[in-house]
Design a protein around this motif. Structure first.
Motif, PDB file in Angstrom:
ATOM      1  N   TYR A 151      -0.673 -30.720 -17.625  1.00  0.00           N
ATOM      2  CA  TYR A 151      -0.862 -31.628 -16.494  1.00  0.00           C
ATOM      3  C   TYR A 151       0.186 -31.340 -15.420  1.00  0.00           C
ATOM      4  N   LEU A 152      -0.237 -31.505 -14.178  1.00  0.00           N
ATOM      5  CA  LEU A 152       0.615 -31.287 -13.018  1.00  0.00           C
ATOM      6  C   LEU A 152       0.654 -32.555 -12.166  1.00  0.00           C
ATOM      7  N   TYR A 166       3.515 -34.537  -8.986  1.00  0.00           N
ATOM      8  CA  TYR A 166       4.571 -34.194  -8.025  1.00  0.00           C
ATOM      9  C   TYR A 166       5.008 -35.459  -7.293  1.00  0.00           C
ATOM     10  N   GLY A 167       6.037 -35.321  -6.444  1.00  0.00           N
ATOM     11  CA  GLY A 167       6.487 -36.442  -5.620  1.00  0.00           C
ATOM     12  C   GLY A 167       6.836 -37.655  -6.456  1.00  0.00           C
ATOM     13  N   GLY A 168       6.262 -38.797  -6.124  1.00  0.00           N
ATOM     14  CA  GLY A 168       6.464 -40.026  -6.864  1.00  0.00           C
ATOM     15  C   GLY A 168       5.444 -40.248  -7.957  1.00  0.00           C
ATOM     16  N   ALA A 169       4.785 -39.177  -8.418  1.00  0.00           N
ATOM     17  CA  ALA A 169       3.743 -39.258  -9.455  1.00  0.00           C
ATOM     18  C   ALA A 169       2.599 -40.158  -9.003  1.00  0.00           C
ATOM     19  N   PHE A 170       2.188 -39.969  -7.754  1.00  0.00           N
ATOM     20  CA  PHE A 170       1.099 -40.778  -7.206  1.00  0.00           C
ATOM     21  C   PHE A 170      -0.271 -40.305  -7.690  1.00  0.00           C
ATOM     22  N   GLU A 171      -0.371 -39.028  -8.072  1.00  0.00           N
ATOM     23  CA  GLU A 171      -1.628 -38.469  -8.564  1.00  0.00           C
ATOM     24  C   GLU A 171      -1.327 -37.340  -9.533  1.00  0.00           C
ATOM     25  N   MET A 172      -2.341 -36.967 -10.333  1.00  0.00           N
ATOM     26  CA  MET A 172      -2.141 -35.970 -11.377  1.00  0.00           C
ATOM     27  C   MET A 172      -3.423 -35.180 -11.556  1.00  0.00           C
ATOM     28  N   VAL A 173      -3.294 -33.929 -12.035  1.00  0.00           N
ATOM     29  CA  VAL A 173      -4.456 -33.101 -12.316  1.00  0.00           C
ATOM     30  C   VAL A 173      -4.218 -32.347 -13.617  1.00  0.00           C
ATOM     31  N   ARG A 174      -5.295 -32.137 -14.362  1.00  0.00           N
ATOM     32  CA  ARG A 174      -5.225 -31.321 -15.569  1.00  0.00           C
ATOM     33  C   ARG A 174      -5.423 -29.858 -15.191  1.00  0.00           C
ATOM     34  N   GLY A 223     -10.038 -29.852 -13.798  1.00  0.00           N
ATOM     35  CA  GLY A 223     -10.415 -31.219 -13.476  1.00  0.00           C
ATOM     36  C   GLY A 223     -10.076 -31.521 -12.035  1.00  0.00           C
ATOM     37  N   GLU A 224     -10.186 -32.795 -11.669  1.00  0.00           N
ATOM     38  CA  GLU A 224      -9.920 -33.226 -10.302  1.00  0.00           C
ATOM     39  C   GLU A 224      -8.603 -34.004 -10.232  1.00  0.00           C
ATOM     40  N   TRP A 225      -7.993 -33.984  -9.051  1.00  0.00           N
ATOM     41  CA  TRP A 225      -6.821 -34.817  -8.829  1.00  0.00           C
ATOM     42  C   TRP A 225      -7.211 -36.279  -8.978  1.00  0.00           C
ATOM     43  N   PRO A 252      -2.812 -39.732 -20.497  1.00  0.00           N
ATOM     44  CA  PRO A 252      -2.047 -39.063 -19.441  1.00  0.00           C
ATOM     45  C   PRO A 252      -2.276 -39.651 -18.049  1.00  0.00           C
ATOM     46  N   PHE A 253      -3.499 -40.060 -17.751  1.00  0.00           N
ATOM     47  CA  PHE A 253      -3.819 -40.546 -16.412  1.00  0.00           C
ATOM     48  C   PHE A 253      -3.619 -42.054 -16.250  1.00  0.00           C
ATOM     49  N   GLY A 254      -3.115 -42.692 -17.287  1.00  0.00           N
ATOM     50  CA  GLY A 254      -2.838 -44.121 -17.178  1.00  0.00           C
ATOM     51  C   GLY A 254      -4.045 -44.983 -17.498  1.00  0.00           C
TER      52      GLY A 254
END
Length: 416
Positions: free
Chosen positions: A264-265, A267-275, A285-287, A351-353
């Protein structure tokens, strides 16, 4: 004398020579500070031609560093983005000050220690290193990197790397990825706050699925992932994918490899994530936006940016991620009263909450990462990004543990 100690001794001697006379940023303060060549409002990262030769008088690499002694266990550097005519670097330590030195004042008060918030901690080495990252590699060595050079608000050369067998003696491995020689889109110079700019921010080294990867960012441009072509931490490194453009416009990229091989990737303040694909060759996958299910409404626990966003964020920069006891821990840096630069952590079953139970983890331990050593003990890196810290912009690690709530907190138990 062991071979490892001799290597470390040679690195320290080399670092001593570098810091005590050969680095241009540590010359005598004889020249006036330069004004920026563009209006300071010019801050949109627009591409420009490179600066003229000799434009910068700061060192663009940090080098090996010096051993930690009573003279070097405090102090350090504070890289400033003050008003145009006051840009410079606060400095306290051996050697001559930078040409653009600013007053030190009480920059390393150490109140986080004297107030009993973390145990006493010293830097690993005396070297200018922000955003400290420590990774246990597949070969049993620890690897360390971070933002290097005397002034990351201006320019640096790329990614420098250090290695240790025991988290105590560190060998300098040099520049393992160069913007100029190895970069793609990163080679472009831009304008940042009215000045020429090209610097790698917050590079992280990760050992995932049997190989080494480095993620990095350039302010106003974006983030990237590099892959070792040799299977070694020293590289060479190439872009894992997308060499011609950033993956996302942001800073502070981080990677997390799960037990099942998924990566998983964020960045920043962990506002979004992608596999990502298991070999990190592309997206799988998608952001996806990240949700904090239980916001913390106390403004004393947030940077103003988070307050303005309704306390819905874990933090505002410096994302990090790890797993413990089946739970996913997602972190980002925030400002905790009075000005501590610390990781806020939250947990989730996926992982995505969604993520919940946000809290300040190790005080002043933000902007780096959290890792386990060979004995399974937890550590949180610290580099001193606020005046509560005992040293500034140097690499350190704080012992940590999981408490009865499953919170990562400082560990005051003596370690041998």
């Amino acid at each position: 004398m062991t071979k490892g100690f001799e290597l470390s001794r040679r690195a320290v001697v080399a670092g001593s020579l570098a810091l005590l006379g050969t680095r241009p940023s540590l010359g005598l303060a004889a020249e006036p500070l330069k004004r920026t060549p563009f209006p300071v409002e010019d801050d949109n990262g627009r591409p420009i031609a490179p600066p003229p030769p000799g434009y910068y008088d700061v060192a663009t690499r940090s080098g090996p560093g010096l051993p930690v002694t009573p003279e070097t266990e405090r102090g350090g550097w504070v890289t400033s983005e003050a008003a145009v005519d006051r840009k410079g670097v606060r400095f306290k330590g051996p050697g001559a000050p930078p040409k653009n030195a600013l007053p030190w004042n009480d920059s390393d008060s150490g109140r986080v220690v004297t107030q009993g918030l973390i145990p006493p901690v010293k830097p690993l080495i005396h070297v200018h290193l922000r955003d400290t990252i420590v990774c246990l590699g597949g070969d049993g060595f620890y690897y360390m990197t971070g933002s290097t050079g005397d002034d990351i608000w201006k320019a640096n050369d790329g990614v420098e790397l250090w290695r240790s067998a025991d988290l105590e003696q560190w060998d300098y491995l040099g520049l393992v990825w160069s913007i100029e020689k190895d970069g793609g889109w990163e080679k472009q110079w831009t304008v940042r706050k009215g000045d020429y700019f090209r610097a790698i921010w917050a590079p992280e080294i990760h050992y995932i699925n049997g190989n080494y990867y480095i993620c990095h960012s350039i302010s106003r441009s974006g983030i990237a992932i590099l892959r070792s072509t040799s299977g070694k931490a020293t590289g060479p490194y190439v872009h894992a994918f997308s060499p011609d453009k950033p993956l996302r416009n942001g800073i502070d990229a981080t990677l997390f490899g799960d037990d099942d091989g998924a990566v998983y990737l964020t960045y920043g303040g962990a506002f979004e994530m992608v596999r990502l694909k298991p070999d990190l060759s592309g997206y799988d996958g998608e952001w996806t936006p990240i949700t904090l299910e239980t916001p913390d409404p106390d403004p004393l626990h947030h940077n103003k940016k988070c307050v303005h966003r309704g306390f819905k964020d874990i933090g505002f920069e410096g994302a990090t991620m790890f797993k413990h006891d089946g739970k996913y821990y997602l972190g980002a840096v925030d400002r905790f009263h009075p000005n501590r630069y610390s990781f806020a952590l939250a947990t989730s079953d996926t992982p995505f909450g969604p993520y919940r139970d946000r809290y300040e983890s190790v005080p002043c331990g933000g902007g780096g990462n959290i890792f386990k050593d060979k004995e399974g003990r937890w550590w949180c890196t610290i580099f001193g990004n606020d005046d509560e810290a005992p040293f500034r912009e140097k690499p350190g690690i704080v012992p940590a543990r999981m408490d009865e709530k499953g919170h990562l907190v400082p560990d005051f138990t003596p370690r041998t």
